[in-house]
Scaffold this active site. Structure first.
Site, mmCIF file in Angstrom:
data_model
loop_
_atom_site.group_PDB
_atom_site.id
_atom_site.type_symbol
_atom_site.label_atom_id
_atom_site.label_comp_id
_atom_site.label_asym_id
_atom_site.label_seq_id
_atom_site.Cartn_x
_atom_site.Cartn_y
_atom_site.Cartn_z
ATOM 1 N N GLU A 151 0.669 -1.195 0.034
ATOM 2 C CA GLU A 151 0.076 -0.169 -0.067
ATOM 3 C C GLU A 151 0.634 1.338 0.054
ATOM 4 O OE1 GLU A 151 -2.989 -0.525 3.059
ATOM 5 O OE2 GLU A 151 -3.299 -2.481 2.513
ATOM 6 N N GLU A 256 -6.212 -10.441 -1.315
ATOM 7 C CA GLU A 256 -6.941 -10.393 -0.052
ATOM 8 C C GLU A 256 -8.374 -10.247 -0.394
ATOM 9 O OE1 GLU A 256 -5.357 -7.300 2.379
ATOM 10 O OE2 GLU A 256 -3.432 -7.595 1.854
HETATM 11 O O1 G3I Z 1 -4.354 -8.820 19.006
HETATM 12 C C1 G3I Z 1 -4.762 -7.810 19.641
HETATM 13 C C2 G3I Z 1 -5.440 -7.991 21.047
HETATM 14 O O2 G3I Z 1 -4.528 -8.608 21.747
HETATM 15 C C3 G3I Z 1 -6.436 -6.936 21.301
HETATM 16 O O3 G3I Z 1 -7.140 -7.406 22.467
HETATM 17 C C4 G3I Z 1 -7.154 -6.276 20.273
HETATM 18 C C5 G3I Z 1 -7.899 -5.219 20.800
HETATM 19 O O4 G3I Z 1 -7.282 -4.041 20.714
HETATM 20 O O5 G3I Z 1 -6.534 -5.850 19.369
HETATM 21 C C6 G3I Z 1 -5.762 -7.005 18.930
HETATM 22 O O6 G3I Z 1 -5.075 -6.701 17.355
HETATM 23 C C7 G3I Z 1 -5.644 -6.552 16.396
HETATM 24 C C8 G3I Z 1 -5.268 -7.605 15.200
HETATM 25 O O7 G3I Z 1 -6.029 -6.925 13.995
HETATM 26 C C9 G3I Z 1 -5.664 -8.806 15.394
HETATM 27 O O8 G3I Z 1 -6.929 -9.074 15.715
HETATM 28 C C10 G3I Z 1 -5.227 -4.960 15.880
HETATM 29 O O9 G3I Z 1 -5.962 -4.032 17.026
HETATM 30 C C11 G3I Z 1 -6.133 -4.604 14.717
HETATM 31 O O10 G3I Z 1 -5.585 -3.517 14.243
HETATM 32 C C12 G3I Z 1 -5.588 -5.687 13.586
HETATM 33 O O11 G3I Z 1 -6.194 -5.425 12.569
HETATM 34 C C13 G3I Z 1 -5.747 -5.864 11.187
HETATM 35 C C14 G3I Z 1 -5.465 -4.928 10.135
HETATM 36 O O12 G3I Z 1 -4.934 -5.264 9.002
HETATM 37 C C15 G3I Z 1 -4.981 -3.481 10.792
HETATM 38 O O13 G3I Z 1 -3.567 -3.592 10.446
HETATM 39 C C16 G3I Z 1 -6.673 -7.067 10.699
HETATM 40 O O14 G3I Z 1 -6.877 -8.131 11.381
HETATM 41 C C17 G3I Z 1 -6.245 -7.369 9.229
HETATM 42 O O15 G3I Z 1 -7.117 -8.382 8.624
HETATM 43 C C18 G3I Z 1 -5.929 -6.365 8.345
HETATM 44 O O16 G3I Z 1 -5.296 -6.897 7.255
HETATM 45 C C19 G3I Z 1 -4.842 -5.720 6.193
HETATM 46 C C20 G3I Z 1 -3.668 -6.310 5.434
HETATM 47 O O17 G3I Z 1 -2.845 -6.668 6.303
HETATM 48 C C21 G3I Z 1 -3.151 -5.362 4.335
HETATM 49 N N1 G3I Z 1 -4.253 -4.892 3.494
HETATM 50 C C22 G3I Z 1 -5.675 -4.532 4.281
HETATM 51 C C23 G3I Z 1 -5.976 -5.751 4.971
HETATM 52 C C24 G3I Z 1 -7.272 -5.127 5.591
HETATM 53 O O18 G3I Z 1 -7.204 -3.817 6.584
#
Ligand code: G3I
Length: 392
Positions: A151, A256
């Site tokens: 990205e 994705e």
């Molecule tokens: O692991 C922590 C957990 O311990 C905590 O309790 C919880 C609440 O704060 O957060 C958890 O971490 C989260 C993680 O997902 C696992 O669930 C993060 O806050 C959250 O930001 C993270 O979101 C991910 C997102 O990327 C953000 O970067 C999504 O799962 C993931 O599906 C998404 O994937 C991205 C690709 O990497 C890049 N392309 C876009 C795609 C969708 O945004």
């Protein structure tokens, strides 16, 4: 007449249930065309979610880590690497014969603040080089392909003004690919982004790939994420994207894939993870299950997409769903937290949805697949009529 239609519909549904149970897996349906993968969370690859792990083994031949190989998880502090989750991810992939993907090395999101603190060009390049050589080197020969840079473009095709670009300069992308290739010369290397179906952004990625190629940088494929919805992009835009990227001599990963079935919050098609909006019941209409009419729209949309992918043999190398079941999807919380979305092929209990049946049917029929006739409204926890339970 009505009773005849009802009997026929029941026969069809019973047939489709039986068919779903005996259906070959997604990976077999597209064998020889492209790999079929899924983004995995830790519960799936560590085995604590055994039913979804079984679903993955049955249906997919490629895996992508949803989060555990992102910088904030792997190197949360300088030089302190946390490889336990990613080791489990790679072990799961090897045990189950998967084409294992690494996601992602250089991204503006989920990168710890320390990486950019007190950094000039040479310091940040050193930090990038050390991270990439350590992470890619650890899995050399085991992780077969890396989302090296994620990205890096704006919606108009210009470079995103991320801290990477501000501190290092435009060539941070080339450097990331160079370091990754040094660390594992056999690994495939990808540039990954969303909304590449937008002509302006696609023009930006075409220019970027040409620049990398002109500089002699090794790049195998472009990942077009395809976080899409029931309306956008038009299938013609998908075909245009696959045609234009294929003409560059790189492969294309649908990296994705998911289809948002909920009301749009804004008109832009960006899948920028930074977007979020306040909850509103009008934006979360299907809390009691997805109406059959929407199931059918989703099924039709997936069939049109997979038909498009098959129109580009030798270009589309992999189709990866961003999650395994609807329960896992990031779209339940983006761009509005706490919604109930239905973007994938397997429902919240891991049962194949009508969209799965239609996609599998696509592989057997030259004409468009049968119309799904289930009229029940699926409620969470129901075993939807017309979708059998997979035999793991
Ligand atoms: O692991 C922590 C957990 O311990 C905590 O309790 C919880 C609440 O704060 O957060 C958890 O971490 C989260 C993680 O997902 C696992 O669930 C993060 O806050 C959250 O930001 C993270 O979101 C991910 C997102 O990327 C953000 O970067 C999504 O799962 C993931 O599906 C998404 O994937 C991205 C690709 O990497 C890049 N392309 C876009 C795609 C969708 O945004």
């Amino acid at each position: 007449m009505k009773s005849f239609i009802r009997i026929f519909a029941c026969l069809l549904t019973a047939t489709s249930v039986a068919a779903a149970q005996s259906e070959p897996a997604l990976k077999n349906a597209f064998k020889g065309k492209f790999l079929v993968g899924a983004a995995l969370n830790e519960a799936q690859f560590s085995g604590t979610n055994a039913s979804e792990a079984a679903l993955v083994k049955k249906n997919f031949n490629s895996t992508t880590p949803e989060n555990v190989l992102k910088w904030e998880y792997v190197e949360p502090q300088p030089g302190q690497f946390n490889f336990a989750p990613s080791d489990r991810y790679v072990d799961f992939g090897e045990t189950n014969g998967m084409f294992i993907i690494g996601h992602t090395l250089v991204w503006h999101s989920q990168t710890p603040d320390w990486v950019f603190q007190n950094a000039d060009r040479s310091i940040l390049l050193e930090r990038m080089s050390n991270h990439i050589h350590t992470v890619v080197g650890r899995y050399r020969g085991r992780i077969k392909g890396w989302d090296v840079v994620n990205e890096a473009l704006n919606e108009d095709g210009t470079l995103r003004n991320s801290p990477w670009r501000k501190i290092i300069g435009d060539d941070y992308i080339e450097k990331a690919f160079q370091f990754a290739h040094e660390a594992d010369p056999q690994a495939e290397l990808y540039y990954n982004d969303y909304s590449l179906e937008n002509p302006a952004k696609r023009a930006g990625v075409v220019a970027l790939v040409k620049k990398l190629q002109a500089a002699g940088i090794f790049i195998t494929a472009v990942g077009t994420q395809e976080h899409i919805n029931l309306k956008w992009p038009a299938i013609q835009l998908v075909d245009d994207t696959l045609t234009e990227l294929g003409q560059l001599g790189v492969k294309v990963n649908i990296s994705e894939l998911d289809i948002d079935v909920l009301p749009r919050v804004s008109n832009d098609t960006s899948a920028d993870v930074g977007k979020n909006f306040a909850a509103d019941p009008a934006l979360n209409p299907y809390t009691n299950g997805l109406p059959d009419s929407v199931q059918q729209m989703l099924a039709q949309r997936y069939v049109e997409l997979f038909a498009a992918y098959q129109r580009h043999p030798g270009v589309v190398a992999r189709v990866t769903f961003w999650g395994v079941t609807d329960a896992d999807s990031w779209l339940n919380n983006w761009p509005v937290a706490g919604r109930m979305n239905y973007p994938l092929l397997f429902d919240r209990r891991g049962n194949p949805k009508p969209a799965y049946l239609s996609v599998m049917n696509l592989c057997k029929q030259k004409t468009s697949p049968f119309k799904y006739t289930n009229h029940s409204v699926q409620k969470p926890g129901d075993t939807p009529v017309g979708s059998g339970t997979l035999n793991p």
